[in-house]
Design a protein around this motif. Structure first.
Motif, PDB file in Angstrom:
ATOM      1  N   LEU A 108       0.825  -1.203   0.000  1.00 14.64           N
ATOM      2  CA  LEU A 108       0.000   0.000   0.000  1.00 14.64           C
ATOM      3  C   LEU A 108       0.860   1.253   0.000  1.00 14.64           C
ATOM      4  CD1 LEU A 108      -2.837  -1.033   2.491  1.00 14.64           C
ATOM      5  CD2 LEU A 108      -3.083  -0.635   0.047  1.00 14.64           C
ATOM      6  N   ASP A 109       1.994   1.201   0.736  1.00 13.72           N
ATOM      7  CA  ASP A 109       2.897   2.352   0.750  1.00 13.72           C
ATOM      8  C   ASP A 109       3.542   2.562  -0.613  1.00 13.72           C
ATOM      9  OD1 ASP A 109       2.337   2.761   3.399  1.00 13.72           O
ATOM     10  OD2 ASP A 109       4.046   1.574   4.127  1.00 13.72           O
ATOM     11  N   LEU A 110       3.858   1.442  -1.283  1.00 14.33           N
ATOM     12  CA  LEU A 110       4.554   1.533  -2.563  1.00 14.33           C
ATOM     13  C   LEU A 110       3.615   1.895  -3.705  1.00 14.33           C
ATOM     14  CD1 LEU A 110       7.246   1.163  -4.037  1.00 14.33           C
ATOM     15  CD2 LEU A 110       6.690  -1.278  -4.276  1.00 14.33           C
ATOM     16  N   TYR A 111       2.414   1.315  -3.697  1.00 15.74           N
ATOM     17  CA  TYR A 111       1.447   1.555  -4.769  1.00 15.74           C
ATOM     18  C   TYR A 111       0.227   2.248  -4.172  1.00 15.74           C
ATOM     19  CZ  TYR A 111       4.374  -2.004  -6.948  1.00 15.74           C
ATOM     20  OH  TYR A 111       5.434  -2.705  -7.428  1.00 15.74           O
ATOM     21  N   GLY A 112       0.182   3.555  -4.288  1.00 13.25           N
ATOM     22  CA  GLY A 112      -0.907   4.332  -3.715  1.00 13.25           C
ATOM     23  C   GLY A 112      -2.153   4.283  -4.568  1.00 13.25           C
ATOM     24  N   SER A 113      -3.211   4.881  -4.064  1.00 11.52           N
ATOM     25  CA  SER A 113      -4.500   4.871  -4.759  1.00 11.52           C
ATOM     26  C   SER A 113      -4.437   5.573  -6.108  1.00 11.52           C
ATOM     27  CB  SER A 113      -5.565   5.533  -3.873  1.00 11.52           C
ATOM     28  OG  SER A 113      -5.211   6.870  -3.575  1.00 11.52           O
ATOM     29  N   GLU A 114      -3.640   6.639  -6.199  1.00 12.30           N
ATOM     30  CA  GLU A 114      -3.559   7.375  -7.463  1.00 12.30           C
ATOM     31  C   GLU A 114      -3.022   6.486  -8.585  1.00 12.30           C
ATOM     32  OE1 GLU A 114      -1.565  11.463  -9.303  1.00 12.30           O
ATOM     33  OE2 GLU A 114      -1.469  11.053  -7.160  1.00 12.30           O
ATOM     34  N   LEU A 115      -1.984   5.691  -8.287  1.00 14.62           N
ATOM     35  CA  LEU A 115      -1.414   4.793  -9.284  1.00 14.62           C
ATOM     36  C   LEU A 115      -2.387   3.686  -9.651  1.00 14.62           C
ATOM     37  CD1 LEU A 115       0.874   3.628 -11.004  1.00 14.62           C
ATOM     38  CD2 LEU A 115       1.735   2.471  -8.959  1.00 14.62           C
ATOM     39  N   LEU A 116      -2.980   3.021  -8.657  1.00 15.88           N
ATOM     40  CA  LEU A 116      -3.876   1.896  -8.931  1.00 15.88           C
ATOM     41  C   LEU A 116      -5.138   2.347  -9.662  1.00 15.88           C
ATOM     42  CD1 LEU A 116      -3.571  -0.153  -5.626  1.00 15.88           C
ATOM     43  CD2 LEU A 116      -2.394  -0.523  -7.791  1.00 15.88           C
ATOM     44  N   ASN A 117      -5.638   3.531  -9.327  1.00 16.19           N
ATOM     45  CA  ASN A 117      -6.829   4.036 -10.013  1.00 16.19           C
ATOM     46  C   ASN A 117      -6.544   4.424 -11.457  1.00 16.19           C
ATOM     47  OD1 ASN A 117      -8.406   3.690  -7.717  1.00 16.19           O
ATOM     48  ND2 ASN A 117      -8.157   5.818  -7.031  1.00 16.19           N
ATOM     49  N   SER A 118      -5.284   4.705 -11.773  1.00 15.64           N
ATOM     50  CA  SER A 118      -4.935   5.114 -13.131  1.00 15.64           C
ATOM     51  C   SER A 118      -4.738   3.933 -14.068  1.00 15.64           C
ATOM     52  CB  SER A 118      -3.649   5.962 -13.115  1.00 15.64           C
ATOM     53  OG  SER A 118      -2.528   5.162 -12.729  1.00 15.64           O
ATOM     54  N   ILE A 119      -4.655   2.716 -13.509  1.00 15.62           N
ATOM     55  CA  ILE A 119      -4.418   1.535 -14.344  1.00 15.62           C
ATOM     56  C   ILE A 119      -5.662   1.225 -15.172  1.00 15.62           C
ATOM     57  CG2 ILE A 119      -4.027  -0.958 -14.294  1.00 15.62           C
ATOM     58  CD1 ILE A 119      -2.278  -0.513 -11.829  1.00 15.62           C
ATOM     59  N   ASN A 120      -5.464   1.115 -16.471  1.00 16.27           N
ATOM     60  CA  ASN A 120      -6.558   0.811 -17.397  1.00 16.27           C
ATOM     61  C   ASN A 120      -6.041  -0.220 -18.391  1.00 16.27           C
ATOM     62  OD1 ASN A 120      -8.984   0.850 -18.779  1.00 16.27           O
ATOM     63  ND2 ASN A 120      -8.457   2.658 -19.986  1.00 16.27           N
ATOM     64  N   CYS A 121      -6.390  -1.480 -18.184  1.00 18.67           N
ATOM     65  CA  CYS A 121      -5.885  -2.539 -19.049  1.00 18.67           C
ATOM     66  C   CYS A 121      -7.046  -3.420 -19.512  1.00 18.67           C
ATOM     67  CB  CYS A 121      -4.833  -3.378 -18.324  1.00 18.67           C
ATOM     68  SG  CYS A 121      -5.393  -4.139 -16.785  1.00 18.67           S
ATOM     69  N   PHE A 122      -6.760  -4.246 -20.511  1.00 15.49           N
ATOM     70  CA  PHE A 122      -7.779  -5.088 -21.115  1.00 15.49           C
ATOM     71  C   PHE A 122      -8.406  -6.023 -20.078  1.00 15.49           C
ATOM     72  CE2 PHE A 122      -9.030  -9.033 -23.285  1.00 15.49           C
ATOM     73  CZ  PHE A 122      -9.930  -8.519 -24.196  1.00 15.49           C
ATOM     74  N   GLY A 123      -9.744  -6.111 -20.082  1.00 13.54           N
ATOM     75  CA  GLY A 123     -10.458  -7.007 -19.192  1.00 13.54           C
ATOM     76  C   GLY A 123     -10.773  -6.453 -17.827  1.00 13.54           C
ATOM     77  N   LEU A 124     -10.329  -5.212 -17.538  1.00 13.92           N
ATOM     78  CA  LEU A 124     -10.564  -4.602 -16.231  1.00 13.92           C
ATOM     79  C   LEU A 124     -11.431  -3.358 -16.415  1.00 13.92           C
ATOM     80  CD1 LEU A 124      -9.511  -5.142 -13.298  1.00 13.92           C
ATOM     81  CD2 LEU A 124      -7.865  -3.307 -13.699  1.00 13.92           C
ATOM     82  N   PRO A 125     -12.528  -3.209 -15.650  1.00 14.47           N
ATOM     83  CA  PRO A 125     -13.350  -2.008 -15.788  1.00 14.47           C
ATOM     84  C   PRO A 125     -12.569  -0.780 -15.344  1.00 14.47           C
ATOM     85  CG  PRO A 125     -14.021  -3.243 -13.850  1.00 14.47           C
ATOM     86  CD  PRO A 125     -13.023  -4.105 -14.577  1.00 14.47           C
ATOM     87  N   PRO A 126     -12.857   0.383 -15.894  1.00 12.28           N
ATOM     88  CA  PRO A 126     -12.112   1.583 -15.514  1.00 12.28           C
ATOM     89  C   PRO A 126     -12.470   2.055 -14.108  1.00 12.28           C
ATOM     90  CG  PRO A 126     -13.906   2.153 -16.989  1.00 12.28           C
ATOM     91  CD  PRO A 126     -13.871   0.651 -16.931  1.00 12.28           C
ATOM     92  N   HIS A 127     -11.546   2.789 -13.493  1.00 13.33           N
ATOM     93  CA  HIS A 127     -11.830   3.381 -12.181  1.00 13.33           C
ATOM     94  C   HIS A 127     -12.966   4.394 -12.295  1.00 13.33           C
ATOM     95  CE1 HIS A 127     -11.491   5.497  -8.420  1.00 13.33           C
ATOM     96  NE2 HIS A 127     -11.080   6.602  -9.017  1.00 13.33           N
ATOM     97  N   LYS A 128     -12.918   5.228 -13.312  1.00 15.76           N
ATOM     98  CA  LYS A 128     -13.981   6.204 -13.552  1.00 15.76           C
ATOM     99  C   LYS A 128     -14.858   5.697 -14.692  1.00 15.76           C
ATOM    100  CE  LYS A 128     -11.453  10.329 -12.062  1.00 15.76           C
ATOM    101  NZ  LYS A 128     -10.973  11.687 -12.456  1.00 15.76           N
ATOM    102  N   LEU A 129     -16.076   5.318 -14.363  1.00 13.28           N
ATOM    103  CA  LEU A 129     -17.017   4.797 -15.356  1.00 13.28           C
ATOM    104  C   LEU A 129     -18.136   5.815 -15.535  1.00 13.28           C
ATOM    105  CD1 LEU A 129     -17.805   2.359 -17.145  1.00 13.28           C
ATOM    106  CD2 LEU A 129     -19.059   1.447 -15.175  1.00 13.28           C
ATOM    107  N   ILE A 130     -18.210   6.424 -16.713  1.00 12.67           N
ATOM    108  CA  ILE A 130     -19.216   7.443 -17.007  1.00 12.67           C
ATOM    109  C   ILE A 130     -20.272   6.829 -17.922  1.00 12.67           C
ATOM    110  CG2 ILE A 130     -19.638   9.715 -18.012  1.00 12.67           C
ATOM    111  CD1 ILE A 130     -16.742  10.424 -17.401  1.00 12.67           C
ATOM    112  N   LEU A 131     -21.537   6.879 -17.483  1.00  9.70           N
ATOM    113  CA  LEU A 131     -22.626   6.241 -18.218  1.00  9.70           C
ATOM    114  C   LEU A 131     -23.780   7.211 -18.443  1.00  9.70           C
ATOM    115  CD1 LEU A 131     -22.789   2.820 -16.311  1.00  9.70           C
ATOM    116  CD2 LEU A 131     -21.587   3.306 -18.450  1.00  9.70           C
TER     117      LEU A 131
END
Length: 391
Positions: free
Chosen positions: A220-243
């Protein structure tokens, strides 16, 4: 009989259809010498023991190690049989593999051309037991064909085969819904979302580091929320989902197969709640079915992600556009192909062009690429894959 498909959306074409990974418990991230997770004596093992015929569609799209894993599994299940012949593959079962080697092969992360060719089923030790049978009629094109359309349809079918064999090029103008990469798909989706009328709703995900990573606090110290929320890869829903109500979306995981809610199923948003979203099914045998789907947990399995974490979000992505690979196995009435970047692997162009029933349903938009002449694009074909197959 046991029937299965390689892709989730294609499995909806069969009553009680299943993906091969689901039916045979094949590991998702498979490598050489892996086996299926089926225990002798289990209901799954008994089903395979009784089966006389196994039909597996879209065979070239999956890694050879999946077939070899099934071979080892069936050998273990049937080994106790008095009539078992260890020299025959796949537990002496009759296995029918369907597919087109002109289409896209299995995706090998950072794989070279040699890696991709080596992963195909005709590079397996099982291939020497296979008999190649050819289908010569394009059923997708013949459905609904009238006498007036016959000449044009036959010409289009011949043209598609030449594209798949890298024997022809053609010039076309147009617009799009299919694209080669995720970033282009996202660009198209965002553009169309902006021009669709109606209010939008933002859904943010939550996350947690997987407990099997050892020292969670240091992670958690090494990988903060900002980094994990920015990850956008195939097969994973986005952190920010606008519908918005009325937009099309696609499922990222199997949820309820009996209701047609499988990976790759396209849905239309009907109502946007705080904790659940109401959808209408747009594809498969359950068209028109209404479903309520909550947020769910999804663990990232992408090897490029630095840490395994769990994201809680609605398991969907906006789907005005989709990548070419995801369209394989589908039949569409109208396809627009958007190529601001060149296709990058075997069969992508052929798959995109062959989703439609006629040339009139196809439009292509090409961007000006360096060292490419106007109105032309590259077609990538790995000819060495065809060496053991006579078309």
């Amino acid at each position: 009989m046991v029937g299965c498909y390689t892709s989730g959306i294609a499995s909806l074409l069969l009553p009680n259809g299943r993906t091969a990974h689901s039916r045979f418990k094949i590991p998702l991230n498979i490598i050489e010498n892996f086996v299926c997770n089926i225990k002798p004596g289990s209901p799954q093992a008994i089903l395979l023991l009784k089966a006389k015929l196994i039909i597996w569609d879209e065979a070239p799209m999956v890694s050879r190690y999946c077939y070899e894993a099934l071979d080892k599994c069936l050998g273990d299940i049937i080994r106790c049989s008095l009539t078992y012949n260890k020299d025959l593959p796949l537990g002496e079962k009759v296995v029918v593999l369907g597919g087109d080697f002109r289409q896209i092969f299995s995706v090998i992360l950072r794989g070279s051309r040699q890696d991709i060719v080596h992963s195909t089923v005709n590079s397996s030790y099982l291939w020497k037991f296979c008999q190649v049978l050819k289908l010569t009629k394009n059923m997708r094109l013949s459905v609904g064909m009238t006498a007036l359309d016959q000449d044009e349809t036959e010409e289009f079918g011949e043209w598609l085969l030449k594209v798949g064999d890298s024997l022809i090029g053609d010039n076309m103008d147009a617009r799009t819904i299919l694209a080669p990469t995720l970033d282009i798909v996202e660009e198209v989706n965002n553009h169309l979302m902006a021009i669709i009328p109606g209010g939008e709703k933002l859904y943010l995900s939550s996350y947690s580091i997987c407990m099997d990573e050892g020292n969670v606090e240091s992670q958690l110290d090494l990988y903060g929320s900002e980094l994990l929320n920015s990850i956008n890869c195939f097969g994973l829903p986005p952190h920010k989902l606008i519908l918005k109500v009325g937009i099309p979306v696609m499922l990222l995981r199997n949820i309820d197969q009996s209701s047609g809610l499988c990976k790759g199923t396209r849905l239309q948003v009907r109502k946007l709640g705080n904790h659940v979203i109401e959808y209408e099914v747009l594809t498969g045998n359950n068209v028109g079915h209404i479903a309520l789907i909550p947020r769910m947990n999804m663990v990232s399995t992408n090897e490029t992600v630095p840490v395994r974490f769990q994201r809680r979000q609605f398991l969907i992505i906006v789907s005005f556009s989709m990548i070419i690979n995801k369209s394989q196995g589908q039949t569409l009435f109208h396809v627009g192909l958007y190529l601001p970047k060149l296709v990058f692997t075997h069969g992508q162009l052929y798959v995109a062009l062959s989703r439609v029933k006629s040339k009139r349903g196809l439009k292509v938009l090409l961007m000006n690429h360096v060292k490419m002449s106007a109105n032309s694009t590259i077609n990538i074909i790995y000819r060495e894959v065809f060496e053991k197959i006579i078309f």
